[in-house]
Design a protein around this motif. Structure first.
Motif, mmCIF file in Angstrom:
data_model
loop_
_atom_site.group_PDB
_atom_site.id
_atom_site.type_symbol
_atom_site.label_atom_id
_atom_site.label_comp_id
_atom_site.label_asym_id
_atom_site.label_seq_id
_atom_site.Cartn_x
_atom_site.Cartn_y
_atom_site.Cartn_z
ATOM 1 N N ALA A 25 38.764 35.276 35.517
ATOM 2 C CA ALA A 25 39.299 36.621 35.281
ATOM 3 C C ALA A 25 38.184 37.645 35.075
ATOM 4 O O ALA A 25 38.399 38.828 35.297
ATOM 5 C CB ALA A 25 40.227 36.590 34.079
ATOM 6 N N ASP A 26 37.001 37.213 34.652
ATOM 7 C CA ASP A 26 35.887 38.142 34.443
ATOM 8 C C ASP A 26 35.281 38.634 35.756
ATOM 9 O O ASP A 26 34.643 39.674 35.798
ATOM 10 C CB ASP A 26 34.787 37.483 33.614
ATOM 11 C CG ASP A 26 35.222 37.206 32.187
ATOM 12 O OD1 ASP A 26 36.219 37.818 31.742
ATOM 13 O OD2 ASP A 26 34.572 36.377 31.533
ATOM 14 N N TRP A 27 35.455 37.899 36.801
ATOM 15 C CA TRP A 27 34.865 38.238 38.094
ATOM 16 C C TRP A 27 35.761 39.227 38.814
ATOM 17 O O TRP A 27 36.961 39.039 38.925
ATOM 18 C CB TRP A 27 34.674 36.988 38.935
ATOM 19 C CG TRP A 27 33.639 36.079 38.372
ATOM 20 C CD1 TRP A 27 33.838 35.068 37.470
ATOM 21 C CD2 TRP A 27 32.246 36.111 38.633
ATOM 22 N NE1 TRP A 27 32.645 34.466 37.184
ATOM 23 C CE2 TRP A 27 31.654 35.083 37.876
ATOM 24 C CE3 TRP A 27 31.446 36.902 39.449
ATOM 25 C CZ2 TRP A 27 30.286 34.840 37.910
ATOM 26 C CZ3 TRP A 27 30.087 36.648 39.471
ATOM 27 C CH2 TRP A 27 29.521 35.630 38.714
ATOM 28 N N GLN A 28 35.154 40.283 39.368
ATOM 29 C CA GLN A 28 35.881 41.330 40.078
ATOM 30 C C GLN A 28 35.673 41.174 41.581
ATOM 31 O O GLN A 28 34.541 41.015 42.033
ATOM 32 C CB GLN A 28 35.382 42.711 39.644
ATOM 33 C CG GLN A 28 35.499 42.974 38.165
ATOM 34 C CD GLN A 28 36.939 42.958 37.717
ATOM 35 O OE1 GLN A 28 37.804 43.516 38.369
ATOM 36 N NE2 GLN A 28 37.204 42.289 36.613
ATOM 37 N N PRO A 29 36.751 41.250 42.377
ATOM 38 C CA PRO A 29 36.583 41.171 43.837
ATOM 39 C C PRO A 29 36.175 42.512 44.415
ATOM 40 O O PRO A 29 36.302 43.553 43.768
ATOM 41 C CB PRO A 29 37.992 40.795 44.315
ATOM 42 C CG PRO A 29 38.889 41.408 43.300
ATOM 43 C CD PRO A 29 38.157 41.316 41.972
ATOM 44 N N LEU A 30 35.678 42.478 45.630
ATOM 45 C CA LEU A 30 35.399 43.714 46.354
ATOM 46 C C LEU A 30 36.733 44.310 46.811
ATOM 47 O O LEU A 30 37.697 43.580 47.018
ATOM 48 C CB LEU A 30 34.514 43.427 47.567
ATOM 49 C CG LEU A 30 33.110 42.920 47.272
ATOM 50 C CD1 LEU A 30 32.386 42.600 48.575
ATOM 51 C CD2 LEU A 30 32.325 43.918 46.453
ATOM 52 N N PRO A 31 36.821 45.625 46.970
ATOM 53 C CA PRO A 31 38.087 46.225 47.405
ATOM 54 C C PRO A 31 38.467 45.769 48.813
ATOM 55 O O PRO A 31 37.603 45.695 49.693
ATOM 56 C CB PRO A 31 37.827 47.723 47.354
ATOM 57 C CG PRO A 31 36.377 47.897 47.245
ATOM 58 C CD PRO A 31 35.795 46.638 46.723
ATOM 59 N N PRO A 32 39.735 45.465 49.040
ATOM 60 C CA PRO A 32 40.164 44.977 50.357
ATOM 61 C C PRO A 32 39.933 45.979 51.494
ATOM 62 O O PRO A 32 39.778 45.580 52.634
ATOM 63 C CB PRO A 32 41.664 44.727 50.192
ATOM 64 C CG PRO A 32 41.916 44.680 48.732
ATOM 65 C CD PRO A 32 40.826 45.458 48.065
ATOM 66 N N ARG A 33 39.887 47.269 51.188
ATOM 67 C CA ARG A 33 39.718 48.251 52.262
ATOM 68 C C ARG A 33 38.336 48.173 52.903
ATOM 69 O O ARG A 33 38.107 48.759 53.961
ATOM 70 C CB ARG A 33 39.997 49.658 51.749
ATOM 71 C CG ARG A 33 38.996 50.196 50.788
ATOM 72 C CD ARG A 33 39.353 51.636 50.389
ATOM 73 N NE ARG A 33 38.379 52.157 49.481
ATOM 74 C CZ ARG A 33 38.392 51.976 48.166
ATOM 75 N NH1 ARG A 33 39.360 51.291 47.621
ATOM 76 N NH2 ARG A 33 37.455 52.500 47.410
ATOM 77 N N GLY A 34 37.417 47.426 52.314
ATOM 78 C CA GLY A 34 36.099 47.259 52.908
ATOM 79 C C GLY A 34 36.032 46.130 53.913
ATOM 80 O O GLY A 34 35.007 45.938 54.562
ATOM 81 N N ALA A 35 37.130 45.394 54.074
ATOM 82 C CA ALA A 35 37.122 44.247 54.986
ATOM 83 C C ALA A 35 36.905 44.689 56.434
ATOM 84 O O ALA A 35 36.222 44.005 57.194
ATOM 85 C CB ALA A 35 38.413 43.455 54.851
ATOM 86 N N TRP A 36 37.457 45.835 56.832
ATOM 87 C CA TRP A 36 37.294 46.289 58.218
ATOM 88 C C TRP A 36 35.835 46.623 58.509
ATOM 89 O O TRP A 36 35.347 46.398 59.618
ATOM 90 C CB TRP A 36 38.201 47.474 58.529
ATOM 91 C CG TRP A 36 37.790 48.763 57.885
ATOM 92 C CD1 TRP A 36 38.181 49.225 56.667
ATOM 93 C CD2 TRP A 36 36.883 49.737 58.409
ATOM 94 N NE1 TRP A 36 37.577 50.429 56.395
ATOM 95 C CE2 TRP A 36 36.782 50.778 57.453
ATOM 96 C CE3 TRP A 36 36.159 49.851 59.587
ATOM 97 C CZ2 TRP A 36 35.986 51.906 57.639
ATOM 98 C CZ3 TRP A 36 35.367 50.973 59.762
ATOM 99 C CH2 TRP A 36 35.286 51.982 58.803
#
Length: 179
Positions: A25-36
């Motif tokens: 839970a402490d780890w933050q993902p990158l925003p999905p809009r950067g996948a493209w």
């Protein structure tokens, strides 16, 4: 007891979507809009080597009609590169705590980089035209040392990158004042 006050608590997870169950839970993902953007970079990075390599092999092996091999291989390479880049983007997580910044990538071959506050030299934010259009940014943490002279995290939300930069700079200032 020590004379220094405890550092202020870090803010909760900022506007990032919840991490998958496999991630802490402490780890933050990158925003999905950067996948493209990751897909575009991966496609461009693999299309040319695939097209050139397989085109060269078609010429050397004297295929009857080698003209179609290079474009077909470039398309296959672009698709493969885009898919791998999106998967890598989805499996990249970051964490900021009192000790410093951490970056985790990968599923099979996991790489976790940790930058202690005491090793941070300076911080940069980079935003190219495509990143600006998607409200993304690249945070570069320059460190003392030679092995990993800089840790770069591309695809961060602009607000997250600015907050990370400011929090790391404040933590760095606090640690310098304590010395």
């Amino acid at each position: 007891m020590s004379d220094t006050a405890a550092p202020p608590p870090l803010p909760p997870a900022w506007s990032s979507p919840a991490a998958p169950a496999a991630a802490n839970a402490d780890w933050q993902p990158l925003p999905p809009r950067g996948a493209w953007l990751a897909a575009l970079g991966g496609a461009l990075a693999t299309a040319f080597p695939f097209g050139f390599g397989f085109g060269f092999l078609a010429l050397v092996s004297k295929l009857a009609s080698p003209w179609w091999v290079a474009p077909a291989a470039a398309l296959i390479g672009a698709g493969l590169g885009a898919r791998l880049a999106v998967k890598r983007h989805r499996r990249t997580f970051w964490k900021l705590d009192e000790e410093g910044f951490a970056l985790r990538r990968g599923r099979w071959w996991q790489v976790e980089s940790r930058v202690p506050i005491s090793r941070v030299q300076h911080l940069d934010l980079k935003r190219g035209p495509l990143e600006r259009s998607a409200r993304l940014s690249t945070l570069v943490i320059h460190t003392a040392g030679t092995k990993l002279a800089a840790v770069s995290v591309s695809g961060l939300d602009v607000d997250d990158a600015e907050r990370l930069r400011d929090l790391l700079a404040r933590q760095l200032d606090r640690n310098d004042d304590a010395l």
